[in-house]
Design an enzyme around this catalytic site. Structure first.
Site, PDB file in Angstrom:
ATOM      1  N   CYS A 248       0.811  -1.237   0.000  1.00  0.00           N
ATOM      2  CA  CYS A 248       0.000   0.000   0.000  1.00  0.00           C
ATOM      3  C   CYS A 248       0.839   1.279   0.000  1.00  0.00           C
ATOM      4  CB  CYS A 248      -0.962  -0.012   1.180  1.00  0.00           C
ATOM      5  SG  CYS A 248      -0.170  -0.439   2.725  1.00  0.00           S
TER       6      CYS A 248
ATOM      7  N   HIS B  52      -2.354   6.658   3.868  1.00  0.00           N
ATOM      8  CA  HIS B  52      -0.921   6.741   4.155  1.00  0.00           C
ATOM      9  C   HIS B  52      -0.337   7.995   3.485  1.00  0.00           C
ATOM     10  CE1 HIS B  52      -1.160   2.773   5.693  1.00  0.00           C
ATOM     11  NE2 HIS B  52      -0.627   2.088   4.715  1.00  0.00           N
TER      12      HIS B  52
END
Ligand code: A2P
Length: 337
Positions: free
Chosen positions: A131, A243
């Site tokens: 990710c 993120h």
């Protein structure tokens, strides 16, 4: 694989990434003949909502994968290792979110905006990258094509959901405890995450976290730069979703920030938000729920030759996991027409 709408299974349908796959399949109106929602024996009796209906969750087993055209795996490496080869052997395609097959040269590692053509090389399993690796590759591929990438330095700010729904739940309880003046506890993660910043929590490989190793290897593979120098520290922050990463690149040729901004603005899957004078730059709170990789703070890094700095934010459950997997499945379907 037949040419009508595919039979699809989702392994890990109750998890943070798996439940996001359900939302992305809805949002993108993914064609379906049947959707089988699977998880562990812990989930027997539970349901998930899909297109307004309650679908029962069944235990993953070989018979339930039989006849599937596409199987999304979002249940961890052990499950992918056991079942993805069965899907491939049965003529279906496994789109695997786990890290198990990512560095297997026989398995393509695909980000559609970066190397979508690699999908055609699959032999029944396609790996979805990490990710952090996905947004980095989306952001860096256009810069590499234009200026040549010589070195990469990254510091990450990673959301709790990257570690799964258990850490999201633990963070929420810690927030309530702090608000009530109780001492928060931590069972799932090695430190209390709320009101904290943690440069670990992953398994260690020598001095590096597993996450640092994965991002390094996968970015090199995605950009086809096996020797790329990468310095990276991965950090968990008390954010639920999305993120962020502070990124410094050293390029082969000079890139003035205005040109880099223009290139990124026209790059697929990228949204540039870059006017720091008006406090315009991407933040996890605003990026959560979106499918693009958001980039801001694009500026020179005067500390190195041809240096550029940028700030990259992406929803780790969507583009960092589910959206990328569904885009890969769409490419698979396009290829069979
Ligand atoms: P379950 O809900 O039955 O435990 P997360 O990444 O958010 O922690 O979610 C992990 C997902 O993977 C969940 O859907 C979980 O199902 C599923 N899962 C974990 N272990 C297994 C397993 N051994 N077999 C099938 N599904 C699993």
């Amino acid at each position: 694989m037949t040419s009508s709408a595919p039979t699809v299974a989702l392994v890990g349908a109750t998890g943070a990434a798996g439940s996001t796959v359900l939302r992305v399949l809805e949002d993108r109106r993914f064609p379906l003949r049947e959707l089988r929602t699977l998880a562990s024996p812990r989930s027997v009796g539970s349901t998930v909502t899909f297109r307004g209906e309650e679908l029962p969750v069944a235990v993953v087993e070989a018979s339930r994968l039989h006849g599937c055209d596409i199987v999304f795996f979002a249940a961890g490496s052990a499950t992918s290792k056991e079942y993805a080869p069965l899907v491939a052997a049965g003529g279906g395609v496994a789109v695997d979110k786990s890290s198990y097959f990512r560095m297997d040269p026989a398995v393509p590692l695909v980000v559609p905006e970066v190397n979508g053509e690699r999908v055609r090389e699959h032999r029944g399993i396609i790996a979805n990258p990490n990710c952090v690796a996905i947004p980095l590759a989306v952001a860096l591929a256009p810069l590499h094509r234009a200026f040549g990438l010589r070195h990469l330095t990254v510091a990450t700010y990673q959301a709790a959901s990257g570690a799964g729904r258990n850490l999201v739940a633990e963070l929420a309880v810690q927030e309530q405890d702090d608000a009530a003046g109780r001492v928060p506890s931590n069972d799932f993660y090695p430190h209390v995450l709320h009101r904290n910043v943690i440069p670990g929590g992953w398994r260690m490989y020598g001095d590096d976290t597993e996450e640092e190793v994965k991002v390094t290897q996968e970015v090199r593979r995605l950009l086809e730069l096996p020797e790329l120098g990468v310095g990276i520290t991965t950090v968990r922050v008390p954010v639920a979703v999305a993120h962020a990463a502070a990124v410094w690149v050293e390029l082969e040729t000079d890139a003035d920030p205005a040109t880099a901004r223009r290139i990124l603005e026209s790059a697929p899957g990228v949204r540039v938000l870059d006017d720091p004078a008006t406090q315009a730059y991407p933040t996890p709170r605003e990026v959560a729920g979106s499918d693009e990789v958001h980039i801001g703070r694009i500026r020179r890094d005067p500390s190195r030759e041809h240096g550029l700095a940028l700030f990259v934010v992406a929803d780790n459950l969507r583009k960092g996991a589910a959206t990328n997997a569904v885009q890969v499945a769409e490419l698979v379907l396009e290829g069979r027409r």
